[in-house]
Design an enzyme around this catalytic site. Structure first.
Site, PDB file in Angstrom:
ATOM      1  N   ASP A 135       0.835  -1.206   0.000  1.00  0.00           N
ATOM      2  CA  ASP A 135       0.000   0.000   0.000  1.00  0.00           C
ATOM      3  C   ASP A 135       0.868   1.255   0.000  1.00  0.00           C
ATOM      4  OD1 ASP A 135      -2.315   1.474   0.072  1.00  0.00           O
ATOM      5  OD2 ASP A 135      -2.612   1.268   2.228  1.00  0.00           O
ATOM      6  N   ARG A 166       1.987  -5.010   6.123  1.00  0.00           N
ATOM      7  CA  ARG A 166       1.250  -3.963   5.411  1.00  0.00           C
ATOM      8  C   ARG A 166       2.081  -2.689   5.425  1.00  0.00           C
ATOM      9  NH1 ARG A 166      -4.916  -2.662   4.493  1.00  0.00           N
ATOM     10  NH2 ARG A 166      -4.572  -0.847   3.200  1.00  0.00           N
ATOM     11  N   ASN A 200       1.369   3.404  -2.875  1.00  0.00           N
ATOM     12  CA  ASN A 200       1.933   3.856  -4.158  1.00  0.00           C
ATOM     13  C   ASN A 200       1.404   5.232  -4.550  1.00  0.00           C
ATOM     14  OD1 ASN A 200       3.098   1.360  -4.348  1.00  0.00           O
ATOM     15  ND2 ASN A 200       1.678   0.553  -5.873  1.00  0.00           N
ATOM     16  N   HIS A 236       2.788   3.365  -8.812  1.00  0.00           N
ATOM     17  CA  HIS A 236       2.636   1.924  -9.079  1.00  0.00           C
ATOM     18  C   HIS A 236       3.866   1.404  -9.824  1.00  0.00           C
ATOM     19  CE1 HIS A 236      -1.350   2.106  -7.557  1.00  0.00           C
ATOM     20  NE2 HIS A 236      -1.869   2.775  -8.563  1.00  0.00           N
ATOM     21  N   LEU A 282      11.048 -20.686  -4.338  1.00  0.00           N
ATOM     22  CA  LEU A 282      10.096 -19.807  -3.638  1.00  0.00           C
ATOM     23  C   LEU A 282       8.771 -19.835  -4.383  1.00  0.00           C
ATOM     24  CD1 LEU A 282       9.497 -17.333  -1.687  1.00  0.00           C
ATOM     25  CD2 LEU A 282      10.350 -15.874  -3.534  1.00  0.00           C
ATOM     26  N   ARG A 332      -0.632   9.087  -9.980  1.00  0.00           N
ATOM     27  CA  ARG A 332      -0.586   7.880  -9.136  1.00  0.00           C
ATOM     28  C   ARG A 332       0.131   6.706  -9.797  1.00  0.00           C
ATOM     29  NH1 ARG A 332      -3.924   7.477  -4.987  1.00  0.00           N
ATOM     30  NH2 ARG A 332      -4.293   5.284  -5.437  1.00  0.00           N
ATOM     31  N   ILE A 381      -7.131  -4.800   7.218  1.00  0.00           N
ATOM     32  CA  ILE A 381      -6.879  -6.072   6.540  1.00  0.00           C
ATOM     33  C   ILE A 381      -7.318  -5.985   5.071  1.00  0.00           C
ATOM     34  CG2 ILE A 381      -7.492  -8.539   6.517  1.00  0.00           C
ATOM     35  CD1 ILE A 381      -5.664  -7.719   8.867  1.00  0.00           C
TER      36      ILE A 381
HETATM   37  C1  FPP Z   1      -1.778   0.210  -3.343  1.00  0.00           C
HETATM   38  O1  FPP Z   1      -1.367   1.559  -3.417  1.00  0.00           O
HETATM   39  C2  FPP Z   1      -1.257  -0.589  -4.434  1.00  0.00           C
HETATM   40  C3  FPP Z   1      -1.989  -1.131  -5.448  1.00  0.00           C
HETATM   41  C4  FPP Z   1      -3.452  -0.942  -5.572  1.00  0.00           C
HETATM   42  C5  FPP Z   1      -1.368  -1.900  -6.518  1.00  0.00           C
HETATM   43  C6  FPP Z   1      -0.141  -2.667  -6.196  1.00  0.00           C
HETATM   44  C7  FPP Z   1       0.607  -2.818  -7.450  1.00  0.00           C
HETATM   45  C8  FPP Z   1       1.940  -2.779  -7.602  1.00  0.00           C
HETATM   46  C9  FPP Z   1       2.903  -2.683  -6.493  1.00  0.00           C
HETATM   47  C10 FPP Z   1       2.473  -2.804  -8.980  1.00  0.00           C
HETATM   48  C11 FPP Z   1       3.078  -4.036  -9.465  1.00  0.00           C
HETATM   49  C12 FPP Z   1       2.651  -5.306  -8.827  1.00  0.00           C
HETATM   50  C13 FPP Z   1       3.072  -6.503  -9.232  1.00  0.00           C
HETATM   51  C14 FPP Z   1       2.715  -7.758  -8.535  1.00  0.00           C
HETATM   52  C15 FPP Z   1       3.920  -6.604 -10.410  1.00  0.00           C
HETATM   53  P1  FPP Z   1      -2.479   2.679  -3.439  1.00  0.00           P
HETATM   54  O2  FPP Z   1      -2.695   3.086  -4.845  1.00  0.00           O
HETATM   55  O3  FPP Z   1      -3.706   2.211  -2.730  1.00  0.00           O
HETATM   56  O4  FPP Z   1      -1.776   3.812  -2.633  1.00  0.00           O
HETATM   57  P2  FPP Z   1      -2.472   4.930  -1.723  1.00  0.00           P
HETATM   58  O5  FPP Z   1      -3.090   4.203  -0.571  1.00  0.00           O
HETATM   59  O6  FPP Z   1      -1.331   5.795  -1.336  1.00  0.00           O
HETATM   60  O7  FPP Z   1      -3.476   5.625  -2.587  1.00  0.00           O
END
Ligand code: FPP
Length: 248
Positions: free
Chosen positions: A26, A194, A28, A43, A137, A39, A201
């Protein structure tokens, strides 16, 4: 040895490693916003952390890693973000394929995979196939995943088996129920990590985390690197797990 190699060595020497680590990646979006960027920039940066964590888990000898890459709820984000995330996942699954094979990472996926765009689904199937012989793994990607949906899907299959006379409802116990979940071959997560400080969760592995140790860090996912992963594991190693019992 570099300090990080020393640390990996010490972690391995101590033993008491989690067999299975699950991660809610979480933060990104916030990481990108703090830099005045869209945003999706966050990611994209988060993919580096995915690589770092897979490497670190493999190096420590952890058996299984489950990553929450896309939740069922994430489909409700603005369409451009969903599109961009799907594109990133597709590219990740293609560009990392060889690297994952080299690392001995066997990739599998859980979730409502039929919801994925056909091109993302194809890349996923290719990745699963290419890594199917890997044994170092097990990496499980949770994609279009929801914990309640997983439990409902299991209940539906159990009900069908009972109606077909293949299962006696009175004989069903917890282990029997768990065999109908998405990944019956994996041990339950010992540790749930997390990032970004939220104490939630978020519908992740609801059944499987019954006795997991929780580790929440303020670090945002794109900043979560090898050292941050080691810190989570060291924290886990310092804990006493009781599974509801009292230790002698
Ligand atoms: C949460 O951050 C993250 C996601 C919804 C996507 C996770 C994806 C990646 C890490 C990209 C690549 C993944 C793989 C497996 C290759 P958020 O957007 O909810 O962040 P915020 O809470 O700050 O808005």
């Amino acid at each position: 040895m570099t300090p990080l190699e020393d640390r990996a060595h010490a972690i391995r020497a101590q033993g008491n490693l989690p067999r299975h680590v699950a991660v809610i990646m979480d933060g990104n979006g916030r990481w990108a916003e703090r830099r005045g960027q869209p945003r999706i920039f966050g990611h994209r940066a988060g993919m580096k952390s995915v690589r770092a964590v897979i490497e670190a888990a493999g190096d420590l000898g952890i058996e299984a890693l489950t990553l929450y890459a896309f939740s069922k709820e994430n489909w409700r984000r603005p369409a451009p973000e969903v599109q961009a995330l799907m594109g990133l996942l597709r590219r990740y699954m293609k560009s990392e394929r060889e690297e994952l094979v080299q690392r001995g990472a066997r990739v599998e996926a859980i979730g409502d995979l039929d919801q994925l765009e056909p091109s993302a689904r194809e890349e996923l199937d290719r990745l699963i196939e290419a890594t199917s012989g890997c044994e170092r793994l097990r990496v499980t990607l949770a994609l279009s995943y929801g914990g309640r949906a997983e439990i409902v899907a299991a209940a539906r299959r159990i009900a069908r088996a009972a109606v077909a006379g293949e299962l006696d409802p009175d004989a069903l116990d917890e282990a029997g129920f768990a065999r109908f979940l998405y990944s019956p071959h994996l041990p339950d997560p010992d540790l749930l990590v997390r990032t970004s400080g939220e104490m939630r969760i978020s519908n992740f592995l609801l059944w499987q985390i019954a006795y997991a140790e929780l580790y929440v860090t303020e670090t945002l996912w794109p900043d979560f690197d090898r050292a941050a992963f080691f810190e989570a594991i060291e924290d886990y190693q310092s804990r006493e797990r009781r599974f509801g019992k009292v230790m002698a």
